[in-house]
Design a protein around this motif. Structure first.
Motif, PDB file in Angstrom:
ATOM      1  N   SER A   8       8.275  79.098  46.973  1.00 42.52           N
ATOM      2  CA  SER A   8       7.109  79.239  46.125  1.00 42.52           C
ATOM      3  C   SER A   8       7.288  78.344  44.921  1.00 42.52           C
ATOM      4  O   SER A   8       8.397  78.174  44.403  1.00 42.52           O
ATOM      5  CB  SER A   8       6.922  80.689  45.702  1.00 42.52           C
ATOM      6  N   PHE A  11       4.860  81.295  39.902  1.00 42.02           N
ATOM      7  CA  PHE A  11       4.803  82.747  39.889  1.00 42.02           C
ATOM      8  C   PHE A  11       4.138  83.195  38.601  1.00 42.02           C
ATOM      9  O   PHE A  11       4.000  82.420  37.655  1.00 42.02           O
ATOM     10  CB  PHE A  11       6.190  83.377  40.087  1.00 42.02           C
ATOM     11  N   THR A  13       3.818  85.593  35.330  1.00 41.14           N
ATOM     12  CA  THR A  13       4.660  86.343  34.416  1.00 41.14           C
ATOM     13  C   THR A  13       3.796  86.923  33.297  1.00 41.14           C
ATOM     14  O   THR A  13       2.591  86.663  33.261  1.00 41.14           O
ATOM     15  CB  THR A  13       5.781  85.445  33.850  1.00 41.14           C
ATOM     16  N   GLN A  22       8.248  77.879  39.242  1.00 34.19           N
ATOM     17  CA  GLN A  22       9.485  78.589  39.572  1.00 34.19           C
ATOM     18  C   GLN A  22      10.589  77.596  39.882  1.00 34.19           C
ATOM     19  O   GLN A  22      10.342  76.549  40.485  1.00 34.19           O
ATOM     20  CB  GLN A  22       9.249  79.499  40.782  1.00 34.19           C
ATOM     21  N   CYS A  23      11.796  77.949  39.465  1.00 31.97           N
ATOM     22  CA  CYS A  23      12.965  77.113  39.736  1.00 31.97           C
ATOM     23  C   CYS A  23      13.097  76.885  41.241  1.00 31.97           C
ATOM     24  O   CYS A  23      12.952  77.811  42.020  1.00 31.97           O
ATOM     25  CB  CYS A  23      14.216  77.798  39.181  1.00 31.97           C
ATOM     26  N   GLN A  33      15.853  81.769  46.713  1.00 28.23           N
ATOM     27  CA  GLN A  33      15.328  80.895  45.669  1.00 28.23           C
ATOM     28  C   GLN A  33      15.504  81.552  44.308  1.00 28.23           C
ATOM     29  O   GLN A  33      15.276  82.753  44.164  1.00 28.23           O
ATOM     30  CB  GLN A  33      13.849  80.612  45.920  1.00 28.23           C
ATOM     31  N   LYS A  35      14.859  82.930  40.774  1.00 26.66           N
ATOM     32  CA  LYS A  35      13.643  83.599  40.301  1.00 26.66           C
ATOM     33  C   LYS A  35      13.271  83.200  38.876  1.00 26.66           C
ATOM     34  O   LYS A  35      12.277  83.670  38.341  1.00 26.66           O
ATOM     35  CB  LYS A  35      13.829  85.121  40.341  1.00 26.66           C
ATOM     36  N   PRO A  37      12.019  80.859  35.659  1.00 25.09           N
ATOM     37  CA  PRO A  37      11.014  79.798  35.482  1.00 25.09           C
ATOM     38  C   PRO A  37      11.686  78.442  35.277  1.00 25.09           C
ATOM     39  O   PRO A  37      12.754  78.356  34.664  1.00 25.09           O
ATOM     40  CB  PRO A  37      10.254  80.234  34.230  1.00 25.09           C
ATOM     41  N   CYS A  45      15.546  75.469  36.591  1.00 29.35           N
ATOM     42  CA  CYS A  45      15.743  76.209  35.352  1.00 29.35           C
ATOM     43  C   CYS A  45      16.961  75.679  34.591  1.00 29.35           C
ATOM     44  O   CYS A  45      17.672  74.811  35.070  1.00 29.35           O
ATOM     45  CB  CYS A  45      15.920  77.694  35.663  1.00 29.35           C
TER      46      CYS A  45
END
Ligand code: ZN
Length: 132
Positions: A8, A11, A13, A22-23, A33, A35, A37, A45
Motif C-alpha cells: 500500500s 494510509f 492517519t 506509507q514507508c 511492510q 507501518k 509514514p 521512513c
C-alpha cells in the motif's frame, strides 16, 4: 510468489483525516511492510533510510556504485559507446543522402547530438557536401 506482495502506498492517519504516504520498506522483524509514514518527498521512513543523503566519501561512493551494477549491460561507458556508434551511423547516412547514394525512406527520429564528439571527421565531410 513475488518477493514483495502488493504494497500500500498511502494510509489514513489522525482518525481518517490525513492521507499520508506509507514507508515502502520491509520490516526485518515481521517481514511485513513498515507501518510508519514516509518522510516528505521520500518513499521510506526515518528508520529505513529516509534521512540518508547517500555516501559521501569516494570509498563509499565507489562501494555504492559497485553494488548497483547488476550485470554490466548498462554502464555509462557502454552508453557513450552506443551513442557514438549511432551518431557515426547517422552521420554516414546523412553523407550518403548528401552524395545521392541513398534511396528509400530516411531513418526517422531526431539526429544524435553527440556527432561532433563521436566523429569530427564525418562532420567535416558533411559540411563540405552541404555547406550552409
Ligand atoms: Zn519504515
Amino acid at each position: 510468489m513475488s518477493k514483495h506482495p502488493a504494497r500500500s502506498t498511502f494510509f489514513m492517519t489522525l482518525g481518517g483525516k490525513i492521507r499520508c504516504p506509507q514507508c515502502q520498506a520491509t520490516s526485518k522483524r515481521t517481514r511485513q511492510q513498515c507501518k510508519a509514514p514516509a518522510l516528505k518527498g521520500k518513499s521510506v521512513c526515518r528508520f529505513h533510510g529516509g534521512r540518508s543523503t547517500g555516501p559521501k566519501t569516494p570509498k563509499g561512493r565507489h562501494r555504492c556504485s559497485e553494488v548497483k551494477i547488476v550485470h554490466g549491460e548498462q554502464t555509462s561507458a557502454l552508453r557513450t559507446e552506443r551513442s557514438y556508434a549511432s551518431a557515426r551511423l547517422a552521420m554516414l547516412e546523412s553523407i550518403g543522402w548528401g552524395l545521392g547514394m541513398m534511396t528509400g525512406p530516411k531513418t526517422p527520429g531526431r539526429k544524435p547530438t553527440s556527432a561532433n564528439a563521436a566523429c569530427p571527421e564525418l562532420v567535416e565531410i558533411l559540411k563540405q557536401i552541404r555547406p550552409k
